[in-house]
Design a protein around this motif. Sequence first.
Motif, PDB file in Angstrom:
ATOM      1  N   PRO A  14       3.044   4.282   1.003  1.00  0.00           N
ATOM      2  CA  PRO A  14       3.844   4.353   2.223  1.00  0.00           C
ATOM      3  C   PRO A  14       3.169   5.199   3.296  1.00  0.00           C
ATOM      4  O   PRO A  14       2.660   6.274   3.018  1.00  0.00           O
ATOM      5  CB  PRO A  14       5.143   5.028   1.756  1.00  0.00           C
ATOM      6  CG  PRO A  14       5.153   4.922   0.279  1.00  0.00           C
ATOM      7  CD  PRO A  14       3.744   4.819  -0.169  1.00  0.00           C
ATOM      8  N   ILE A  52      -1.272 -10.770   5.278  1.00  0.00           N
ATOM      9  CA  ILE A  52      -1.410 -11.811   4.250  1.00  0.00           C
ATOM     10  C   ILE A  52      -0.201 -12.754   4.297  1.00  0.00           C
ATOM     11  O   ILE A  52      -0.326 -13.962   4.099  1.00  0.00           O
ATOM     12  CB  ILE A  52      -1.656 -11.199   2.853  1.00  0.00           C
ATOM     13  CG1 ILE A  52      -2.427 -12.199   1.994  1.00  0.00           C
ATOM     14  CG2 ILE A  52      -0.390 -10.780   2.154  1.00  0.00           C
ATOM     15  CD1 ILE A  52      -3.142 -11.582   0.826  1.00  0.00           C
ATOM     16  N   SER A  57       0.861  -1.171   0.000  1.00  0.00           N
ATOM     17  CA  SER A  57       0.000   0.000   0.000  1.00  0.00           C
ATOM     18  C   SER A  57       0.906   1.233   0.000  1.00  0.00           C
ATOM     19  O   SER A  57       2.113   1.130   0.190  1.00  0.00           O
ATOM     20  CB  SER A  57      -0.902  -0.016   1.230  1.00  0.00           C
ATOM     21  OG  SER A  57      -0.141  -0.354   2.359  1.00  0.00           O
ATOM     22  N   SER A 109       0.629  -0.560  13.599  1.00  0.00           N
ATOM     23  CA  SER A 109      -0.347  -1.603  13.285  1.00  0.00           C
ATOM     24  C   SER A 109       0.213  -2.504  12.196  1.00  0.00           C
ATOM     25  O   SER A 109       1.144  -2.132  11.489  1.00  0.00           O
ATOM     26  CB  SER A 109      -1.645  -0.969  12.800  1.00  0.00           C
ATOM     27  OG  SER A 109      -1.378  -0.300  11.583  1.00  0.00           O
ATOM     28  N   ARG A 110      -0.373  -3.652  12.096  1.00  0.00           N
ATOM     29  CA  ARG A 110       0.077  -4.569  11.061  1.00  0.00           C
ATOM     30  C   ARG A 110      -0.561  -4.177   9.738  1.00  0.00           C
ATOM     31  O   ARG A 110      -1.764  -3.983   9.649  1.00  0.00           O
ATOM     32  CB  ARG A 110      -0.307  -5.993  11.426  1.00  0.00           C
ATOM     33  CG  ARG A 110       0.454  -6.450  12.664  1.00  0.00           C
ATOM     34  CD  ARG A 110       0.390  -7.924  12.828  1.00  0.00           C
ATOM     35  NE  ARG A 110      -0.974  -8.400  12.908  1.00  0.00           N
ATOM     36  CZ  ARG A 110      -1.374  -9.567  12.436  1.00  0.00           C
ATOM     37  NH1 ARG A 110      -0.545 -10.347  11.826  1.00  0.00           N
ATOM     38  NH2 ARG A 110      -2.602  -9.952  12.563  1.00  0.00           N
ATOM     39  N   SER A 111       0.237  -4.063   8.710  1.00  0.00           N
ATOM     40  CA  SER A 111      -0.279  -3.695   7.401  1.00  0.00           C
ATOM     41  C   SER A 111      -0.965  -4.923   6.792  1.00  0.00           C
ATOM     42  O   SER A 111      -0.724  -6.051   7.223  1.00  0.00           O
ATOM     43  CB  SER A 111       0.866  -3.249   6.515  1.00  0.00           C
ATOM     44  OG  SER A 111       1.662  -4.368   6.190  1.00  0.00           O
ATOM     45  N   ASP A 159       1.552  -7.505   5.870  1.00  0.00           N
ATOM     46  CA  ASP A 159       1.974  -8.328   7.010  1.00  0.00           C
ATOM     47  C   ASP A 159       0.969  -9.437   7.274  1.00  0.00           C
ATOM     48  O   ASP A 159       1.325 -10.581   7.516  1.00  0.00           O
ATOM     49  CB  ASP A 159       2.078  -7.473   8.288  1.00  0.00           C
ATOM     50  CG  ASP A 159       3.297  -6.564   8.258  1.00  0.00           C
ATOM     51  OD1 ASP A 159       4.207  -6.848   7.463  1.00  0.00           O
ATOM     52  OD2 ASP A 159       3.322  -5.585   9.016  1.00  0.00           O
ATOM     53  N   GLU A 217       2.361   2.345  10.008  1.00  0.00           N
ATOM     54  CA  GLU A 217       2.951   1.003   9.983  1.00  0.00           C
ATOM     55  C   GLU A 217       3.697   0.654  11.250  1.00  0.00           C
ATOM     56  O   GLU A 217       3.837  -0.508  11.605  1.00  0.00           O
ATOM     57  CB  GLU A 217       3.904   0.887   8.801  1.00  0.00           C
ATOM     58  CG  GLU A 217       3.304   0.088   7.689  1.00  0.00           C
ATOM     59  CD  GLU A 217       4.318  -0.243   6.635  1.00  0.00           C
ATOM     60  OE1 GLU A 217       5.494  -0.422   6.964  1.00  0.00           O
ATOM     61  OE2 GLU A 217       3.911  -0.314   5.478  1.00  0.00           O
TER      62      GLU A 217
END
Lengths: 383, 369
Positions: B336, B351, B334, B344-346, B349, B341
């Motif tokens: 930047p 997937i 996604s 939280s987990r993007s 991360d 980031e």
Amino acid sequence: MSEQELSKEGATPTAATAKGRLKIFLGYAAGVGKTYQMLNEGQELRRKGVDVVVGYFEPHARQDTIAKTEGLEFVQRKKIEYRGTVFEEMDTDAILRRHPAVCLVDEFAHTNVPGCERLKRWEDVQVLLDTGIDVFTTLNVQHLESLNDEVWHITGVRVRETLPDWVVDAADEVVLVDLTPEALQNRLHRGAVYATEKAQKAMQNFFTETNLTALREMALRHTAHEVEGRLSDLSVPARGPAYTARPGAEGPARHDRILICLTERPSTAMLIRRGKRVADYLHADCLAVHVQRNGASSGRGGHSEALEKHLCFARNLHIETHVLRGGDVARRIVDFAREQNITQIFLGRAGGNSILRVFGTTVHRVVRLARDREITVVAERRR
Amino acid sequence: MAVDTYRRPSPEELLRRVQAEERRQRRGRLKVFLGYASRVGKSFRMLDEGRRRKERGEDVVVAAIQLPATPDLEGLLKKLEVMPTIKATYAGRVYEVLDVAAVFRRHPRVCLVDELAYDNPPGSRNPKRWQDVDNILDQGISVVTAVNLQHIEEQQDEVERITGKRPRQTVPERFLRSADEIVLVDAALDDMMQRAGSREPVDVRRLSELRELALLLAADVIDDQLENYLRSNGVEVHWGTQERILVCVTPRSDAGVMLRSGRRNADRFYGDLLVCYVRQSNLSPADQRTMDANLELARELDASVHVLDGIDPIDAIMRFAREHRVTQIFVGHSAPNRWKEMWSRSPVDRIIQAAKDIDIRIFPHPQAQ
């Protein structure tokens, strides 16, 4: 090269010096008729007056196959005693002395018994080729290193006798020997492949209809891949595989460079095979790197036995390996990838399933730091 | 992961299976030898199979064969019963038409038919020989036949691109796919050159391309058969011998690079390209335009496009991927947003965390390139 580079091993160039021609009869299971076809072609050459000998033949008590050897000259096999049992192996020296024009060698992927000069039969075959002897040989698709994980995944069998793909890629001809699983199962029932009791066991374990069909499909696709590889070696500009003539598909201009990140974890072997297979299919360069944390040192040459094994495995597959040192492993990998113009980084998964372990692992740090490259996190295939 | 789950079939599904099974049992079995050029040895393999079956006690006849035969075929033909064909002259050309009525009367167990793509002259029972074969199969007689890749209808564009020629006589691919067994007859290129001798030059590139095409067609047919087999046995298998690439597109970014790479990778691996998008409500006009452009490109690249619904997009993607035996998932970074980031987990991360048994390839955000 950076001064932090501890070692570098160049990939050995593929054997272009071999004078003899190598022809491989590729099948997907015992009993499809590879040996039969090899002997049949040997007989045809003999009739034309070509000097053909049988270097190694595994009869498996198949009557029609044995009949095909009639009239062919055999080079005596070598007897080797190992732990009280006598084994028979191909006598490479005797073949070299006899020096035929064509030598027929069954079971290309065979591992020699300890005590032989070379570890693998394919290495013996390289020696024959180097002296200008043409070799015909037989191989099942499941013995290819690059397919080892898929084969295990599908059949549950971890094939131990493997050979690096480049050995097959370097062959002059790869011919598919095809037979339907129905016909193969009929042959098994009639006891034409193995003695009946053994056949029953084989049927139950490996020779199920799904396994055979999946392996057969692999053999067909792999032969197509071999044909395509030889096509792109032709001097005329390559178009890529037969299906690429589509509008909007990427042109051939892009040149991929793949970097595989090695760790000491056992799953690294799977990562290496996967990365190399993708590199081969994309006609990409393939490198491997391991970064050693500053201060850490163990075993000989400063790295552990497990890592040494992975590096050795990568080199055997003709992957250029690099061992670097750095304080920040993820950053060192990403810097190296940029220096080397890497287009795609291959990483294995970090161990464990806990969410806590995901944060801060090398994988996630590389993913964050290398936002300008493609990164593949390879699956850990299990059964 | 090779998780085999048994799905209880519905009554309609069971009925359909029983009817299909009955039809199959009444019909003879069709076996096709597929070659990539003339002289690869299809006819030899076909006749040799006939000989072996006859030696094992099956009632075998040859219903159509090109005569005079080459010496190696001649040897096999001597061991087999050859039925006469109907000779017909039309527009100055002599035709040899398979005598379907005579085959019905003779009613063997197995019938050998060479040159499946043969065109019959006007006034024949059927315009095409494959239709004659279809009739024979309906009578419960099994057929073993041989055909060249060049004569498969759906392969015509590719064949023309490779050879510059478009054969007039064709067999529809669905007939080939209806075969119970298909065998690829392969031959090494130097053998092909030797067989051609000095009579004609051999175009190595052309032959190689046809050979590759034939191998892939056979692999494809076999993949279908495998899937049918698994389905009819109620087995769902989460592995594939074939690479299946799933590209996840979002309305947030241009997926052009990812989609083109997906196409190229799928082609290189002789695999399938799938594209999915998890439906979102209230798209801004700009996002809607990006999404439309992404999906249009996906269709242009001949991907199969799927719109998914789900409260959690990652769950929806993973469920779809497992159902479709996907081997690689392509996702984009996604835009930047470093601050976010950190805390939280993007989605990337998440997937990576979720897809333990599938490769994940992460692509740079278009703005980062």
